[in-house]
Design a protein around this motif. Structure first.
Motif, PDB file in Angstrom:
ATOM      1  N   LEU A  89       0.833  -1.190   0.000  1.00  0.00           N
ATOM      2  CA  LEU A  89       0.000   0.000   0.000  1.00  0.00           C
ATOM      3  C   LEU A  89       0.875   1.250   0.000  1.00  0.00           C
ATOM      4  O   LEU A  89       2.008   1.235   0.475  1.00  0.00           O
ATOM      5  CB  LEU A  89      -0.927   0.021   1.217  1.00  0.00           C
ATOM      6  N   ARG A  90       0.331   2.344  -0.518  1.00  0.00           N
ATOM      7  CA  ARG A  90       1.037   3.634  -0.551  1.00  0.00           C
ATOM      8  C   ARG A  90       0.004   4.729  -0.310  1.00  0.00           C
ATOM      9  O   ARG A  90      -0.919   4.909  -1.102  1.00  0.00           O
ATOM     10  CB  ARG A  90       1.706   3.817  -1.911  1.00  0.00           C
ATOM     11  N   ILE A  91       0.165   5.462   0.800  1.00  0.00           N
ATOM     12  CA  ILE A  91      -0.820   6.472   1.169  1.00  0.00           C
ATOM     13  C   ILE A  91      -0.130   7.776   1.530  1.00  0.00           C
ATOM     14  O   ILE A  91       1.048   7.808   1.876  1.00  0.00           O
ATOM     15  CB  ILE A  91      -1.718   6.000   2.332  1.00  0.00           C
ATOM     16  N   ASP A  92      -0.902   8.852   1.461  1.00  0.00           N
ATOM     17  CA  ASP A  92      -0.432  10.191   1.812  1.00  0.00           C
ATOM     18  C   ASP A  92      -0.972  10.524   3.192  1.00  0.00           C
ATOM     19  O   ASP A  92      -2.170  10.761   3.361  1.00  0.00           O
ATOM     20  CB  ASP A  92      -0.935  11.201   0.773  1.00  0.00           C
ATOM     21  N   VAL A  93      -0.082  10.552   4.193  1.00  0.00           N
ATOM     22  CA  VAL A  93      -0.528  10.823   5.561  1.00  0.00           C
ATOM     23  C   VAL A  93      -0.495  12.308   5.890  1.00  0.00           C
ATOM     24  O   VAL A  93      -0.813  12.702   7.020  1.00  0.00           O
ATOM     25  CB  VAL A  93       0.318  10.039   6.582  1.00  0.00           C
ATOM     26  N   ASN A  94      -0.113  13.134   4.930  1.00  0.00           N
ATOM     27  CA  ASN A  94      -0.099  14.578   5.149  1.00  0.00           C
ATOM     28  C   ASN A  94      -1.403  15.238   4.718  1.00  0.00           C
ATOM     29  O   ASN A  94      -1.519  16.463   4.744  1.00  0.00           O
ATOM     30  CB  ASN A  94       1.065  15.221   4.385  1.00  0.00           C
ATOM     31  N   ALA A  95      -2.348  14.422   4.302  1.00  0.00           N
ATOM     32  CA  ALA A  95      -3.649  14.936   3.872  1.00  0.00           C
ATOM     33  C   ALA A  95      -4.727  13.979   4.362  1.00  0.00           C
ATOM     34  O   ALA A  95      -4.440  12.863   4.815  1.00  0.00           O
ATOM     35  CB  ALA A  95      -3.695  15.087   2.351  1.00  0.00           C
ATOM     36  N   THR A  96      -5.965  14.408   4.277  1.00  0.00           N
ATOM     37  CA  THR A  96      -7.101  13.573   4.650  1.00  0.00           C
ATOM     38  C   THR A  96      -8.068  13.490   3.481  1.00  0.00           C
ATOM     39  O   THR A  96      -7.973  14.244   2.514  1.00  0.00           O
ATOM     40  CB  THR A  96      -7.826  14.137   5.882  1.00  0.00           C
TER      41      THR A  96
ATOM     42  N   LEU B 157      -4.966   9.696  -1.055  1.00  0.00           N
ATOM     43  CA  LEU B 157      -4.261   8.914  -2.062  1.00  0.00           C
ATOM     44  C   LEU B 157      -3.279   9.796  -2.826  1.00  0.00           C
ATOM     45  O   LEU B 157      -3.656  10.879  -3.284  1.00  0.00           O
ATOM     46  CB  LEU B 157      -5.253   8.306  -3.059  1.00  0.00           C
ATOM     47  N   PRO B 158      -2.037   9.351  -2.975  1.00  0.00           N
ATOM     48  CA  PRO B 158      -1.129  10.066  -3.876  1.00  0.00           C
ATOM     49  C   PRO B 158      -1.721  10.083  -5.281  1.00  0.00           C
ATOM     50  O   PRO B 158      -2.268   9.083  -5.756  1.00  0.00           O
ATOM     51  CB  PRO B 158       0.154   9.229  -3.819  1.00  0.00           C
ATOM     52  N   ALA B 159      -1.618  11.204  -5.941  1.00  0.00           N
ATOM     53  CA  ALA B 159      -2.255  11.354  -7.248  1.00  0.00           C
ATOM     54  C   ALA B 159      -1.722  10.383  -8.286  1.00  0.00           C
ATOM     55  O   ALA B 159      -2.414  10.066  -9.260  1.00  0.00           O
ATOM     56  CB  ALA B 159      -2.090  12.790  -7.747  1.00  0.00           C
ATOM     57  N   ASP B 160      -0.480   9.891  -8.083  1.00  0.00           N
ATOM     58  CA  ASP B 160       0.109   8.988  -9.077  1.00  0.00           C
ATOM     59  C   ASP B 160       0.054   7.525  -8.658  1.00  0.00           C
ATOM     60  O   ASP B 160       0.723   6.686  -9.260  1.00  0.00           O
ATOM     61  CB  ASP B 160       1.553   9.399  -9.380  1.00  0.00           C
ATOM     62  N   ASN B 161      -0.740   7.186  -7.642  1.00  0.00           N
ATOM     63  CA  ASN B 161      -0.967   5.764  -7.375  1.00  0.00           C
ATOM     64  C   ASN B 161      -1.612   5.124  -8.607  1.00  0.00           C
ATOM     65  O   ASN B 161      -2.422   5.763  -9.288  1.00  0.00           O
ATOM     66  CB  ASN B 161      -1.863   5.581  -6.148  1.00  0.00           C
ATOM     67  N   PRO B 162      -1.286   3.862  -8.904  1.00  0.00           N
ATOM     68  CA  PRO B 162      -1.713   3.295 -10.187  1.00  0.00           C
ATOM     69  C   PRO B 162      -3.214   3.099 -10.346  1.00  0.00           C
ATOM     70  O   PRO B 162      -3.698   3.019 -11.484  1.00  0.00           O
ATOM     71  CB  PRO B 162      -0.977   1.955 -10.256  1.00  0.00           C
ATOM     72  N   TYR B 163      -3.975   3.021  -9.230  1.00  0.00           N
ATOM     73  CA  TYR B 163      -5.403   2.713  -9.361  1.00  0.00           C
ATOM     74  C   TYR B 163      -6.302   3.826  -8.831  1.00  0.00           C
ATOM     75  O   TYR B 163      -7.473   3.587  -8.537  1.00  0.00           O
ATOM     76  CB  TYR B 163      -5.706   1.389  -8.652  1.00  0.00           C
TER      77      TYR B 163
ATOM     78  N   GLY C  78      -7.695   2.279  -4.323  1.00  0.00           N
ATOM     79  CA  GLY C  78      -6.739   3.331  -4.608  1.00  0.00           C
ATOM     80  C   GLY C  78      -5.481   3.265  -3.776  1.00  0.00           C
ATOM     81  O   GLY C  78      -4.444   3.813  -4.160  1.00  0.00           O
ATOM     82  N   GLU C  79      -5.532   2.584  -2.622  1.00  0.00           N
ATOM     83  CA  GLU C  79      -4.361   2.490  -1.752  1.00  0.00           C
ATOM     84  C   GLU C  79      -3.273   1.565  -2.299  1.00  0.00           C
ATOM     85  O   GLU C  79      -2.125   1.618  -1.857  1.00  0.00           O
ATOM     86  CB  GLU C  79      -4.760   1.974  -0.356  1.00  0.00           C
ATOM     87  N   VAL C  80      -3.629   0.690  -3.241  1.00  0.00           N
ATOM     88  CA  VAL C  80      -2.706  -0.351  -3.701  1.00  0.00           C
ATOM     89  C   VAL C  80      -1.621   0.243  -4.593  1.00  0.00           C
ATOM     90  O   VAL C  80      -1.891   0.959  -5.554  1.00  0.00           O
ATOM     91  CB  VAL C  80      -3.473  -1.460  -4.453  1.00  0.00           C
ATOM     92  N   TRP C  81      -0.375  -0.111  -4.263  1.00  0.00           N
ATOM     93  CA  TRP C  81       0.783   0.278  -5.082  1.00  0.00           C
ATOM     94  C   TRP C  81       1.243  -0.893  -5.954  1.00  0.00           C
ATOM     95  O   TRP C  81       1.550  -0.740  -7.121  1.00  0.00           O
ATOM     96  CB  TRP C  81       1.910   0.751  -4.190  1.00  0.00           C
ATOM     97  N   SER C  82       1.316  -2.096  -5.377  1.00  0.00           N
ATOM     98  CA  SER C  82       1.653  -3.306  -6.129  1.00  0.00           C
ATOM     99  C   SER C  82       0.956  -4.479  -5.460  1.00  0.00           C
ATOM    100  O   SER C  82       0.438  -4.362  -4.346  1.00  0.00           O
ATOM    101  CB  SER C  82       3.169  -3.523  -6.193  1.00  0.00           C
TER     102      SER C  82
ATOM    103  N   ASP D  34       9.972   3.761 -10.335  1.00  0.00           N
ATOM    104  CA  ASP D  34       8.905   2.880 -10.798  1.00  0.00           C
ATOM    105  C   ASP D  34       7.537   3.550 -10.671  1.00  0.00           C
ATOM    106  O   ASP D  34       7.297   4.326  -9.739  1.00  0.00           O
ATOM    107  CB  ASP D  34       8.921   1.587  -9.988  1.00  0.00           C
ATOM    108  N   ALA D  35       6.647   3.229 -11.585  1.00  0.00           N
ATOM    109  CA  ALA D  35       5.315   3.835 -11.607  1.00  0.00           C
ATOM    110  C   ALA D  35       4.286   3.029 -10.832  1.00  0.00           C
ATOM    111  O   ALA D  35       3.104   3.401 -10.795  1.00  0.00           O
ATOM    112  CB  ALA D  35       4.847   4.006 -13.051  1.00  0.00           C
TER     113      ALA D  35
END
Length: 521
Positions: free
Chosen positions: A215-222, A243-249, A257-261, A299-300
């Protein structure tokens, strides 16, 4: 970790090919912190705040501090043992300090708790944030906990373990496939939460689609209430992360949306290369292959690591049939099990500390045999492992770095060891800050060594550099309250045979600049 092994907290399987090279002759593995034993230490971390403190994670639910003088403090930094459930492979498994911890005091943790009101234990993985009003303090208020997300486990094993901030500032969380054996609920390959099987403990909720993923998340925002594709959001769609804007889903209704790989079995230990930002994942295998996966910093995302269709570069359970899964990303290192007492990979770190002969080696080990290996890049993308040596008995639980890059190894029996050896002469990189009035100034050297600045005067980064190394200092976070702009002079260069102390950071309050501009007009 794997449920079919009788010993508690086992990870799962690994055998290393014969060594191809000699390990550095000067390197030793010695007791750390005066030989102090801890209560099942699963890792060592640092806060990146220049304090020199080491934070030892104890599986039962405590964090202990070892200060810069190697003294173990009597009072735990944090104690949430009353909330943590250590059934089977559960426990207090990972922590990550915010990159700006020196100014915001935020700590992120991963642990399991019992989510069942009945007599049977049904573990749930929880990611929480704790906040200290005084980041330099040696205790963290347990009452400051804010839960970010929860993921129900199908069974009580394969809980993953680590969480780390990447060089991009986002929080990465490794999630196991939910447990039992051979992923009976098919979580690792299921991306669409609408296609989840009704299987295992707990109700089948969208959060179960996060199992077997990175998972890949942005903890500086809600995230506000409303429609989105967060699978671990609250009932109204809100979350204490974004969610980071460039997360793949991101924005895909049939994906989380949290999934990175995805395609991971149990990424119990993973790490980032502090110099390059590359991601290294030690993924525990089922019964045939163990694997070390590599993802470059650029990596994207969206990689499929293959489980449960494949183990390593092979079809699951096979030693002769190559993985045929379309789009599969294979490991850079893989292992067989069942020989020399190997049973379970413990992922480590790429060495970036003071021992010159270890520079650039990826260090990892095996839980059961206690064997340790150094892997070197013998050609682009090709990694060759060499056995360093072993320990007596099983229990190689984790690795960890301090601010200077020293590498530690933790054991289930309570022991912590440190890699020592001949060190290169390192020179400090620093200078002077002037005009600072606000809060939140963060400097960075070479794209990865962050330093929070709170006062005017001299500063130095935690990581020194050897002769002929280059440095490049930038401001990655400007001060606020009041709003200021800080600039860097003498920001880059090459290290000679003395400390660098002429970097000048000058801060100007922006309101003053506006007033001066108007006055001049």
């Amino acid at each position: 970790m794997m449920s079919r092994l009788p010993a508690p907290f086992l990870l799962a399987l690994l055998f290393l090919a014969p060594a191809q090279a000699q390990t550095p002759a000067d390197v030793t593995l010695d007791p750390a912190f005066g030989g102090t034993f801890f209560n099942f230490p699963v890792g060592v971390r640092h806060a990146g705040d220049g304090s020199g403190r080491r934070f030892v994670i104890e599986r039962a639910g405590r964090i202990r501090i070892v200060d810069a003088q190697d003294q173990v403090l009597g009072t735990p930094f944090l104690d949430i043992s009353s909330q943590v459930d250590t059934t089977f492979e559960g426990g207090f498994l990972g922590i990550a300090f915010h990159p700006d911890y020196a100014s915001n005091g935020r700590l992120y943790v991963k642990y399991t708790f019992d989510g069942n009101a009945g007599p049977a234990t049904h573990l749930v993985t929880r990611i929480s944030r704790f906040t200290s009003p005084t980041p330099s303090a040696n205790t963290m208020p347990a009452a400051s906990e804010q839960v970010l997300l929860e993921v129900p486990q199908d069974f009580n094993n394969h809980n993953g373990g680590d969480l780390h901030f990447g060089s991009d500032g986002y929080l990465y969380i490794g999630m196991g496939d939910g447990g039992d054996g051979n992923d009976p609920c098919n979580r690792s390959q299921t991306l669409d939460p609408g296609q989840l099987l009704t299987c295992g403990n707990h109700a089948t909720t969208p959060a179960k689609a996060l199992l077997g993923k990175m998972l890949r998340i942005d903890v500086n925002a809600t995230t506000p209430a409303g429609s989105n594709n967060l699978c671990a959001a609250g009932g109204d769609g809100s979350a204490r992360y974004a969610l980071p804007a460039d997360n793949p889903y991101v924005g895909m209704g049939n994906r989380c949306g949290e999934v990175w790989s995805y395609g991971l079995r149990n990424p119990y230990r993973f790490s980032f290369d502090r110099d390059t930002g590359d991601l290294w994942i030690g993924d525990v295998g089922q019964g045939t292959w163990e694997e070390i996966n590599f993802e470059p910093a650029a990596d994207a995302g969206g990689r499929n690591w293959g489980w449960k269709v494949c183990e390593g570069n092979w079809q699951r359970g096979s030693t002769t049939v190559a993985c045929s899964l379309s789009g599969h990303s294979g490991p850079v290192i893989e292992y067989r099990t069942g020989q020399n007492n190997n049973c379970s990979v413990t992922g480590g770190f790429r060495y970036r500390g003071p021992v010159a002969s270890m520079t650039g080696l990826y260090v990892y080990g095996d839980y059961c045999s206690g064997r340790i290996w150094f892997a070197s890049e013998t050609s682009p993308g090709e990694w060759t492992p060499t056995e360093f040596g072993g320990l007596t008995g099983f229990g190689l639980v984790g690795f960890g770095e301090d601010e200077s890059g020293n590498l530690y190894m933790t054991r289930g029996n309570g022991q912590i060891l440190i890699f020592n050896g001949d060190t290169a002469v390192l020179y400090s990189i620093g200078g002077t800050v002037s005009g600072l009035e606000g809060n939140g100034l963060v400097l960075q050297n070479n794209g990865g060594d962050d330093l929070g600045i709170q006062d005017n005067g001299s500063f130095a980064f935690a990581t020194g550099l050897a002769e002929n190394a280059t440095y490049s200092v930038t401001v990655i976070s400007q001060p606020t309250d009041p709003l200021q702009e800080c600039t860097v002079a003498n920001a880059s260069g090459t290290v000679g045979t003395d400390d660098i102390d002429n970097i000048l950071v000058s801060c100007v309050t922006q309101e003053d600049e506006i007033f001066e501009d108007r006055f001049e007009q």
